[in-house]
Design an enzyme around this catalytic site. Structure first.
Site, PDB file in Angstrom:
ATOM      1  N   CYS A  55      27.368  30.684 123.903  1.00  0.00           N
ATOM      2  CA  CYS A  55      27.591  29.915 122.677  1.00  0.00           C
ATOM      3  C   CYS A  55      26.625  28.727 122.582  1.00  0.00           C
ATOM      4  O   CYS A  55      25.450  28.922 122.304  1.00  0.00           O
ATOM      5  CB  CYS A  55      29.061  29.508 122.560  1.00  0.00           C
ATOM      6  N   HIS A 114      31.995  34.506 123.193  1.00  0.00           N
ATOM      7  CA  HIS A 114      32.610  34.027 124.444  1.00  0.00           C
ATOM      8  C   HIS A 114      33.217  35.161 125.254  1.00  0.00           C
ATOM      9  O   HIS A 114      34.403  35.455 125.074  1.00  0.00           O
ATOM     10  CB  HIS A 114      33.706  33.017 124.114  1.00  0.00           C
ATOM     11  N   GLU A 170      34.308  35.101 128.152  1.00  0.00           N
ATOM     12  CA  GLU A 170      35.409  34.619 129.012  1.00  0.00           C
ATOM     13  C   GLU A 170      36.734  34.520 128.256  1.00  0.00           C
ATOM     14  O   GLU A 170      37.793  34.467 128.866  1.00  0.00           O
ATOM     15  CB  GLU A 170      35.035  33.270 129.654  1.00  0.00           C
TER      16      GLU A 170
END
Lengths: 314, 325
Positions: B130, B249, B251
């Site tokens: 990001c 993202h 994660e």
């Protein structure tokens, strides 16, 4: 009649496709070996193994009341008995009787059609054998010379058709990852012999053996089992070690095949936990129990595990 | 004589094989750059530095350990940490990234060390998620302020399937024939909304036309369109360096649980997003940076710190905080 049958179709579709994607796994804590009077502990790598596969974790304090255990059981989607050095027979602390209480709730739930999975690692593997044998002492265990050693798995017949290894989402490289390299980390002085299954019909009816190994003396032990009837799974070795534990002197494999192969166990179990809809009725209750509320200590120089959660006595 | 020659050949072969297996460093450590809390809601409303815990979990899950790199550390300290770690991760965030801020300047310093190392044959990978992805673009375009380069997008809190640039992915390190990615993962990325977007800024193919230096540096592996149908770049890898950036993202589907967000926690999503972690950690196994002593390594590891629960304050389940240096 036809109308009833037609009504059943969407219902069946709903049942077999309903998967919830916010599973929560309860992991049993154990009495502290150094100072049992201080409370309980949980090695952080067990938490990480299941978190990495898309689950959240709550610790289940082994010294909780039955009422509390039942409330937690009804709110979580799967249960883990980790490795450790606790007593797994009667006459000691609450760890064994409370583990058995949760195990009995599991059997009861599954018998009623509520799909509730359980995972055991090392000590958890041994304890699940004691429960399944219905001989509530250490009779089914044998001594082994398999402390701090990594082995490639020796597959048992039919392992590819097991629930654990026939999953659609599985990466087929995991078979080689686990059986062509020294990928599975063993830390046990006890274990279960395939010979024991020959004499103990309860065990033989209950578990299917998926893999075995032989210890330093050439004595064979069982490495992986799954229950024939229930979503209950156990491994004698430590899948969390190659991924998350870094003690320098340990005989553990950290290469990519070992990491990929061992990740399969976490992912498989979490996927099993997506299949029931237990949940906390109160989101505040859920939030306050999650492992995120606790701090882990850096313990590599004291226990050999990189991080450990310690909890006060209940 | 033939026997002796055979022995020599055998010996040479053993040496080569030994070298080949020991060339992989199986104890990789990844440095994760902190950033100031000023623009992230802080539970106690104080100026500190932080890392969202899901980035730490993202590198740990594939067999790496993590070290935090304070964004405000002096250059000598940054250099020491750089020499101790096997890769760097630049996290997402909400900073205004420009020349003269410590995050930008020290981020650029570490990035330059990575370029320099790679140019000398020291394979040193870096990853940007990001904001990190955006920062790498500013660096590659040799600009000193992100505001010159970044475009605005309407892609806050939305999950998309990836639109792969097929020709580029086939010859990429991230998804090419030697990458280890499976067809199932590529298929899931292309057909299901698995990538979690949380950005108001980004870069497009148009941006690349304006900044030929960025175009020369990066290979575009995938794109997406925001809510207004405007295309943005979602994955890049540097053509000549082990430098990788993702606008989304990876994660989040794995580790973040804010129940109001449009995130996909399905098993396909977990498997697919995990791939980025295992790919990057494998890249970090390819150099032998090391802390000078075990003691120095131990003191640097993230295990010395505990994150706090921040689901109700920041929206991320856990965050690490440190005082400013």
């Amino acid at each position: 009649m036809l109308q009833n049958a037609l009504l059943l179709v969407p219902l069946l579709v709903l049942v077999c496709c309903s998967q919830q994607n916010r599973p929560i796994i309860g992991i049993m804590t154990q009495p502290r070996e150094d100072h049992p009077e201080y409370g309980s502990y949980l090695v952080a790598s067990y938490v990480k193994l299941f978190e990495s596969a898309g689950a959240r974790v709550i610790p289940i304090h082994f010294d909780s009341t039955k009422e509390e255990l039942l409330h937690i059981f009804n709110s979580i989607n799967g249960l883990v008995f980790p490795g450790g050095g606790s007593f797994i027979d009667y006459g000691h602390d609450l760890f064994f009787p409370n583990s058995m209480y949760l195990y009995n709730l599991t059997i009861e739930a599954n018998d009623k059609g509520d799909y509730f999975p359980v995972w055991g690692t090392c000590l958890g593997f041994e304890m699940l054998h004691i429960f399944a044998s219905e001989i509530f002492d250490r009779t089914v265990l044998s001594s082994y010379d398999a402390w701090d050693i990594s082995y490639p798995l020796v597959w048992s017949q039919g392992h590819k058709e097991s629930k654990m290894f026939s999953g659609l989402l599985q990466d087929h490289r995991v078979f080689d990852d686990l059986s062509k390299y020294n990928s599975t980390m063993n830390y046990h002085k006890f274990g279960v012999s395939p010979e024991t299954y020959k004499t103990n019909t309860k065990l033989n009816e209950y578990f299917k053996i998926l893999a075995t190994n032989s210890d330093r003396q050439g004595k064979e032990f069982i490495s992986i089992v799954e229950s024939k009837k229930y979503p209950i799974y156990a491994v004698q070795f430590h899948p969390e070690w190659p991924i998350f534990e870094w003690e320098e002197s340990a005989n553990v494999a950290h290469f990519q095949e070992a990491v990929r192969g061992n990740s399969h166990f976490g992912r498989f179990f979490v996927n099993e936990c997506r299949k029931n809809n237990h949940q906390f009725a109160d989101k505040h209750d859920e939030r306050r129990r999650l492992i995120y509320n606790y701090k882990a200590d850096f313990t590599v120089t004291t226990t050999g595990d990189v991080q450990t959660y310690y909890f006060p006595k209940k | 004589m033939a026997f002796r020659a055979g022995v020599v050949v055998l010996f040479a072969l053993v040496c080569i094989l030994t070298f080949a297996t020991s060339a992989n460093n199986n104890r990789p450590i990844i440095g994760v750059l902190t950033q100031p809390t000023s623009v992230k809601y802080h539970p106690n409303n104080i100026e500190q530095q932080y890392i969202t815990a899901s980035y730490i979990k993202f590198v740990e899950m594939s067999g790496a350990r993590a070290v935090h790199i304070p964004f405000d550390a002096p250059k000598e300290e940054l250099k020491r940490l750089f020499n101790g770690v096997n890769g760097l991760l630049y996290t997402g965030g909400m900073l205004d990234m420009k020349n003269g801020t410590q995050y930008f300047d020290n981020g650029l310093y570490l990035y330059s060390l990575a370029l320099e190392a790679n140019a000398k044959g020291d394979y040193f990978p870096i990853w940007g998620t990001c904001q990190g992805f955006q920062l790498f673009h500013v660096f590659a375009a040799e600009l000193l302020d992100e505001n010159i380069m970044m475009e605005h997008f309407d892609s806050w809190d939305i999950s998309y399937p990836l639109v792969f640039d097929v020709a580029n992915t086939k010859r990429s390190r991230m998804f090419g024939p030697d990458s280890g990615v499976t067809d199932a993962i590529l298929h899931d990325f292309a057909t299901r909304p698995l990538t979690m977007n949380f950005h108001h800024l980004g870069v497009s193919r148009e941006t690349y036309k304006k900044y030929p230096a960025a175009d020369a540096f990066f290979r575009i592996l995938s794109t997406n369109k925001d809510r207004q149908g405007k295309e943005f770049i979602s994955i890049v890898e540097a053509k000549n360096y082990p430098i990788y950036g993702v606008q989304f993202h990876p994660e989040w589907p794995l580790f973040e649980w804010d129940s109001s967000s449009d995130v996909n926690h399905s098993q396909e999503s977990i498997r697919a997003n995990s791939y980025f972690s295992s790919f990057f950690v494998n890249e970090c196994r390819k150099n032998n940076h090391k802390f000078r002593t075990i003691k120095e390594e131990r003191e640097a590891l993230i295990y010395n710190y505990s994150p706090v629960s921040t689901e109700l304050t920041a929206g991320d389940v856990q965050t690490y905080y440190w005082d400013l240096l």
